[in-house]
Design a protein around this motif. Structure first.
Motif, PDB file in Angstrom:
ATOM      1  N   UNK A   1       0.841  -1.209   0.000  1.00 36.20           N
ATOM      2  CA  UNK A   1       0.000   0.000   0.000  1.00 36.20           C
ATOM      3  C   UNK A   1       0.866   1.246   0.000  1.00 36.20           C
ATOM      4  N   UNK A   2       1.886   1.270   0.848  1.00 37.18           N
ATOM      5  CA  UNK A   2       2.759   2.433   0.926  1.00 37.18           C
ATOM      6  C   UNK A   2       3.534   2.693  -0.346  1.00 37.18           C
ATOM      7  N   UNK A   3       4.036   1.630  -0.972  1.00 34.18           N
ATOM      8  CA  UNK A   3       4.775   1.809  -2.229  1.00 34.18           C
ATOM      9  C   UNK A   3       3.860   2.266  -3.355  1.00 34.18           C
ATOM     10  N   UNK A   4       2.650   1.736  -3.395  1.00 33.63           N
ATOM     11  CA  UNK A   4       1.716   2.186  -4.427  1.00 33.63           C
ATOM     12  C   UNK A   4       1.481   3.688  -4.296  1.00 33.63           C
TER      13      UNK A   4
ATOM     14  N   UNK B   1       0.581  12.857  -5.715  1.00 37.00           N
ATOM     15  CA  UNK B   1      -0.414  13.534  -4.887  1.00 37.00           C
ATOM     16  C   UNK B   1       0.254  14.132  -3.656  1.00 37.00           C
ATOM     17  N   UNK B   2      -0.333  15.190  -3.125  1.00 29.54           N
ATOM     18  CA  UNK B   2       0.161  15.680  -1.832  1.00 29.54           C
ATOM     19  C   UNK B   2      -0.379  14.804  -0.699  1.00 29.54           C
ATOM     20  N   UNK B   3       0.191  14.951   0.461  1.00 31.49           N
ATOM     21  CA  UNK B   3      -0.251  14.237   1.664  1.00 31.49           C
ATOM     22  C   UNK B   3      -0.212  12.719   1.477  1.00 31.49           C
ATOM     23  N   UNK B   4       0.879  12.227   0.896  1.00 28.86           N
ATOM     24  CA  UNK B   4       0.991  10.796   0.632  1.00 28.86           C
ATOM     25  C   UNK B   4       0.944   9.972   1.915  1.00 28.86           C
ATOM     26  N   UNK B   5       1.566  10.460   2.967  1.00 29.37           N
ATOM     27  CA  UNK B   5       1.588   9.694   4.214  1.00 29.37           C
ATOM     28  C   UNK B   5       0.184   9.584   4.821  1.00 29.37           C
ATOM     29  N   UNK B   6      -0.584  10.640   4.738  1.00 29.95           N
ATOM     30  CA  UNK B   6      -1.960  10.602   5.227  1.00 29.95           C
ATOM     31  C   UNK B   6      -2.798   9.633   4.388  1.00 29.95           C
TER      32      UNK B   6
ATOM     33  N   UNK C   1      -1.900   6.122   5.372  1.00 24.67           N
ATOM     34  CA  UNK C   1      -2.508   5.731   6.646  1.00 24.67           C
ATOM     35  C   UNK C   1      -3.979   5.377   6.463  1.00 24.67           C
ATOM     36  N   UNK C   2      -4.688   6.185   5.692  1.00 26.49           N
ATOM     37  CA  UNK C   2      -6.107   5.908   5.444  1.00 26.49           C
ATOM     38  C   UNK C   2      -6.272   4.597   4.677  1.00 26.49           C
ATOM     39  N   UNK C   3      -5.433   4.389   3.659  1.00 26.96           N
ATOM     40  CA  UNK C   3      -5.502   3.148   2.883  1.00 26.96           C
ATOM     41  C   UNK C   3      -5.142   1.939   3.748  1.00 26.96           C
ATOM     42  N   UNK C   4      -4.171   2.099   4.646  1.00 29.91           N
ATOM     43  CA  UNK C   4      -3.788   0.989   5.531  1.00 29.91           C
ATOM     44  C   UNK C   4      -4.945   0.601   6.447  1.00 29.91           C
ATOM     45  N   UNK C   5      -5.650   1.584   6.971  1.00 29.33           N
ATOM     46  CA  UNK C   5      -6.808   1.284   7.820  1.00 29.33           C
ATOM     47  C   UNK C   5      -7.896   0.606   6.994  1.00 29.33           C
TER      48      UNK C   5
ATOM     49  N   UNK D   1      -0.509  -3.061   8.043  1.00 27.79           N
ATOM     50  CA  UNK D   1       0.321  -2.343   9.002  1.00 27.79           C
ATOM     51  C   UNK D   1       0.427  -0.859   8.648  1.00 27.79           C
ATOM     52  N   UNK D   2      -0.029  -0.014   9.569  1.00 23.91           N
ATOM     53  CA  UNK D   2      -0.064   1.426   9.340  1.00 23.91           C
ATOM     54  C   UNK D   2       1.343   2.021   9.298  1.00 23.91           C
ATOM     55  N   UNK D   3       2.196   1.619  10.214  1.00 24.78           N
ATOM     56  CA  UNK D   3       3.538   2.202  10.285  1.00 24.78           C
ATOM     57  C   UNK D   3       4.320   1.966   8.992  1.00 24.78           C
TER      58      UNK D   3
END
Length: 163
Positions: free
Chosen positions: A32-35, A41-46, A49-53, A58-60
């Motif tokens: 998910x994080x690599x995708x 897009x901006x706010x990739x980390x946010x 996190x939303x996609x992980x939930x 794993x969110x981290x």
């Protein structure tokens, strides 16, 4: 006890895969994080996190992976994405002899957006799929090797020195 602003989300944040390290949550979190790291897009980390939930991974790890697309790596990522996208779409642009400048990119944006976006989506998908299956395979291999080591130790009997 969760902070007051987090209480409405407690139902979604309580899933154990979001916080534990197991084969599914780790491989899914990295994928998910690599995708998202390859999405422009901006706010990739946010978003990660939303996609992980949403995917219950794993969110981290999902939040950490977008850090791979940073100011030092963006130029090679964008260049590689453009090359892949132009190969797939057939759209090409002649690069000026003076080199690529920000102004030139802005003037050519109407031509380069399709190959660039196509290449980024291909890189995002490939990195997610390859990382997911690679982690799944390596995790399983590690479990198999660990079981074999334990079996060898049991076969040697008590009191014997380890291998």
């Amino acid at each position: 006890m969760a902070p007051a602003f987090m209480r409405p989300f407690a139902k979604w944040l309580a899933h154990p895969n979001l916080w534990h390290l197991n084969r599914r949550s780790v491989s899914g979190g990295v994928a998910v994080g690599l995708f998202i790291a390859f999405l422009p897009t901006p706010f990739q980390m946010l978003l990660a996190a939303i996609a992980a939930v949403f995917f219950r991974v794993n969110v981290a790890l999902a939040v950490a992976m977008p850090l791979l697309s940073n100011p030092f790596t963006m130029v090679p990522i964008l260049w590689g994405a453009y090359i892949i996208g132009s190969w797939l779409t057939g759209c090409t642009v002649t690069v000026p002899m003076t080199g690529i400048t920000f102004e030139w990119v802005m003037m050519q944006l109407h031509v380069i957006w399709l190959p660039l976006l196509t290449g980024l989506l291909v890189l995002a998908t490939l990195s997610a799929v390859i990382s997911f299956f690679t982690i799944q395979f390596l995790w399983r291999l590690n479990v198999i090797l660990h079981k074999r080591r334990k079996q060898k130790l049991r076969a040697r009997g008590p009191g014997q020195p380890p291998l």
